[in-house]
Write a protein that holds these residues in place. Structure first.
Motif, PDB file in Angstrom:
ATOM      1  N   LEU A  72      16.777   6.055  -3.166  1.00 16.31           N
ATOM      2  CA  LEU A  72      16.720   7.512  -3.290  1.00 16.31           C
ATOM      3  C   LEU A  72      15.745   7.954  -4.379  1.00 16.31           C
ATOM      4  O   LEU A  72      14.993   8.910  -4.192  1.00 16.31           O
ATOM      5  N   LEU A  73      15.758   7.261  -5.512  1.00 14.81           N
ATOM      6  CA  LEU A  73      14.887   7.659  -6.615  1.00 14.81           C
ATOM      7  C   LEU A  73      13.411   7.393  -6.331  1.00 14.81           C
ATOM      8  O   LEU A  73      12.539   8.128  -6.796  1.00 14.81           O
ATOM      9  N   THR A  74      13.117   6.344  -5.594  1.00 14.57           N
ATOM     10  CA  THR A  74      11.721   5.974  -5.357  1.00 14.57           C
ATOM     11  C   THR A  74      11.246   6.359  -3.962  1.00 14.57           C
ATOM     12  O   THR A  74      10.192   5.908  -3.517  1.00 14.57           O
ATOM     13  N   TRP A  75      11.990   7.226  -3.279  1.00 12.59           N
ATOM     14  CA  TRP A  75      11.582   7.663  -1.936  1.00 12.59           C
ATOM     15  C   TRP A  75      10.209   8.334  -1.958  1.00 12.59           C
ATOM     16  O   TRP A  75       9.353   8.022  -1.120  1.00 12.59           O
ATOM     17  N   PRO A  76       9.930   9.253  -2.912  1.00 10.23           N
ATOM     18  CA  PRO A  76       8.576   9.829  -2.933  1.00 10.23           C
ATOM     19  C   PRO A  76       7.500   8.772  -3.189  1.00 10.23           C
ATOM     20  O   PRO A  76       6.393   8.860  -2.652  1.00 10.23           O
ATOM     21  N   LEU A  77       7.825   7.772  -3.976  1.00 16.41           N
ATOM     22  CA  LEU A  77       6.878   6.693  -4.238  1.00 16.41           C
ATOM     23  C   LEU A  77       6.591   5.908  -2.957  1.00 16.41           C
ATOM     24  O   LEU A  77       5.463   5.473  -2.721  1.00 16.41           O
ATOM     25  N   GLY A  78       7.600   5.742  -2.118  1.00 16.81           N
ATOM     26  CA  GLY A  78       7.408   5.060  -0.844  1.00 16.81           C
ATOM     27  C   GLY A  78       6.485   5.828   0.086  1.00 16.81           C
ATOM     28  O   GLY A  78       5.689   5.246   0.820  1.00 16.81           O
ATOM     29  N   ARG A  79       6.595   7.159   0.040  1.00 16.58           N
ATOM     30  CA  ARG A  79       5.685   7.976   0.849  1.00 16.58           C
ATOM     31  C   ARG A  79       4.252   7.835   0.350  1.00 16.58           C
ATOM     32  O   ARG A  79       3.316   7.743   1.143  1.00 16.58           O
ATOM     33  N   MET A  80       4.087   7.802  -0.983  1.00 14.63           N
ATOM     34  CA  MET A  80       2.745   7.604  -1.538  1.00 14.63           C
ATOM     35  C   MET A  80       2.217   6.223  -1.173  1.00 14.63           C
ATOM     36  O   MET A  80       1.019   6.055  -0.906  1.00 14.63           O
ATOM     37  N   GLN A  81       3.097   5.226  -1.141  1.00 20.78           N
ATOM     38  CA  GLN A  81       2.708   3.863  -0.769  1.00 20.78           C
ATOM     39  C   GLN A  81       2.182   3.839   0.657  1.00 20.78           C
ATOM     40  O   GLN A  81       1.147   3.242   0.949  1.00 20.78           O
ATOM     41  N   ARG A  82       2.882   4.508   1.558  1.00 18.21           N
ATOM     42  CA  ARG A  82       2.463   4.531   2.957  1.00 18.21           C
ATOM     43  C   ARG A  82       1.139   5.269   3.117  1.00 18.21           C
ATOM     44  O   ARG A  82       0.253   4.828   3.855  1.00 18.21           O
ATOM     45  N   ARG A  83       0.974   6.388   2.410  1.00 17.17           N
ATOM     46  CA  ARG A  83      -0.282   7.132   2.502  1.00 17.17           C
ATOM     47  C   ARG A  83      -1.453   6.323   1.952  1.00 17.17           C
ATOM     48  O   ARG A  83      -2.549   6.354   2.515  1.00 17.17           O
ATOM     49  N   ALA A  84      -1.225   5.606   0.851  1.00 17.62           N
ATOM     50  CA  ALA A  84      -2.296   4.785   0.279  1.00 17.62           C
ATOM     51  C   ALA A  84      -2.705   3.692   1.253  1.00 17.62           C
ATOM     52  O   ALA A  84      -3.894   3.397   1.409  1.00 17.62           O
ATOM     53  N   ALA A  85      -1.734   3.099   1.926  1.00 20.13           N
ATOM     54  CA  ALA A  85      -2.048   2.054   2.908  1.00 20.13           C
ATOM     55  C   ALA A  85      -2.814   2.634   4.090  1.00 20.13           C
ATOM     56  O   ALA A  85      -3.757   2.016   4.593  1.00 20.13           O
ATOM     57  N   GLN A  86      -2.440   3.838   4.523  1.00 22.01           N
ATOM     58  CA  GLN A  86      -3.149   4.463   5.636  1.00 22.01           C
ATOM     59  C   GLN A  86      -4.568   4.839   5.241  1.00 22.01           C
ATOM     60  O   GLN A  86      -5.507   4.689   6.026  1.00 22.01           O
ATOM     61  N   ARG A  87      -4.748   5.338   4.002  1.00 19.38           N
ATOM     62  CA  ARG A  87      -6.089   5.670   3.539  1.00 19.38           C
ATOM     63  C   ARG A  87      -6.968   4.419   3.458  1.00 19.38           C
ATOM     64  O   ARG A  87      -8.135   4.436   3.824  1.00 19.38           O
ATOM     65  N   ALA A  88      -6.385   3.325   2.972  1.00 21.70           N
ATOM     66  CA  ALA A  88      -7.149   2.086   2.870  1.00 21.70           C
ATOM     67  C   ALA A  88      -7.532   1.571   4.250  1.00 21.70           C
ATOM     68  O   ALA A  88      -8.646   1.091   4.458  1.00 21.70           O
ATOM     69  N   ALA A  89      -6.610   1.689   5.208  1.00 19.55           N
ATOM     70  CA  ALA A  89      -6.909   1.238   6.564  1.00 19.55           C
ATOM     71  C   ALA A  89      -7.972   2.122   7.202  1.00 19.55           C
ATOM     72  O   ALA A  89      -8.866   1.637   7.901  1.00 19.55           O
ATOM     73  N   ALA A  90      -7.909   3.419   6.931  1.00 23.24           N
ATOM     74  CA  ALA A  90      -8.911   4.331   7.488  1.00 23.24           C
ATOM     75  C   ALA A  90     -10.274   4.073   6.863  1.00 23.24           C
ATOM     76  O   ALA A  90     -11.296   4.102   7.548  1.00 23.24           O
ATOM     77  N   ALA A  91     -10.287   3.817   5.553  1.00 24.69           N
ATOM     78  CA  ALA A  91     -11.552   3.535   4.883  1.00 24.69           C
ATOM     79  C   ALA A  91     -12.155   2.232   5.391  1.00 24.69           C
ATOM     80  O   ALA A  91     -13.363   2.123   5.579  1.00 24.69           O
ATOM     81  N   ARG A  92     -11.307   1.248   5.616  1.00 23.87           N
ATOM     82  CA  ARG A  92     -11.794  -0.024   6.121  1.00 23.87           C
ATOM     83  C   ARG A  92     -12.275   0.134   7.560  1.00 23.87           C
ATOM     84  O   ARG A  92     -13.271  -0.455   7.953  1.00 23.87           O
ATOM     85  N   GLY A  93     -11.588   0.965   8.345  1.00 30.33           N
ATOM     86  CA  GLY A  93     -12.013   1.201   9.718  1.00 30.33           C
ATOM     87  C   GLY A  93     -13.328   1.952   9.784  1.00 30.33           C
ATOM     88  O   GLY A  93     -14.151   1.713  10.650  1.00 30.33           O
ATOM     89  N   ALA A  94     -13.556   2.884   8.826  1.00 29.85           N
ATOM     90  CA  ALA A  94     -14.801   3.641   8.799  1.00 29.85           C
ATOM     91  C   ALA A  94     -15.958   2.760   8.344  1.00 29.85           C
ATOM     92  O   ALA A  94     -17.100   2.973   8.737  1.00 29.85           O
TER      93      ALA A  94
END
Length: 110
Positions: A72-94
């Motif tokens: 519960l306390l780190t739920w926002p951190l988990g969302r940031m983790q997922r977004r960072a992974a998606q950004r990295a995947a998008a950057a690598r795909g580009a």
């Protein structure tokens, strides 16, 4: 034995599947991007569990409570983790596909 239920039993399940949306294909994520977030979340779990165990809560119960509270306390951190992974995947795909020798570590082709 032959009451006919087994022959047509899958039809109602198939109709339900036809209306569902298809999930997009899984993206290849970079685990190095997620590592700092994961370590922070793991540290929160360990700290909460140790504090509860020191206070006198049963060890198994403190681990279970630690999972719930840390989640519960780190739920926002988990969302940031997922977004960072998606950004990295998008950057690598580009940037295009990695070169053939990328990701094999230091050294040559020994």
């Amino acid at each position: 034995m032959g009451d006919g239920r087994s022959a047509g039993g899958g039809q109602s399940g198939d109709a339900g599947r036809a209306g569902r949306r298809e999930r997009p294909p899984m993206q290849d994520v970079d685990l190095r991007v997620q590592l700092p977030y994961f370590l922070i979340r793991l540290a929160a779990l360990v700290v909460i569990t140790v504090v509860l165990a020191v206070v006198g809560v049963n060890l198994l119960l403190s681990v279970l409570i630690g999972f719930a509270v840390a989640g519960l306390l780190t739920w926002p951190l988990g969302r940031m983790q997922r977004r960072a992974a998606q950004r990295a995947a998008a950057a690598r795909g580009a940037a295009g596909p990695p070169p053939p020798g990328a990701g094999k570590g230091k050294g040559g082709s020994a």
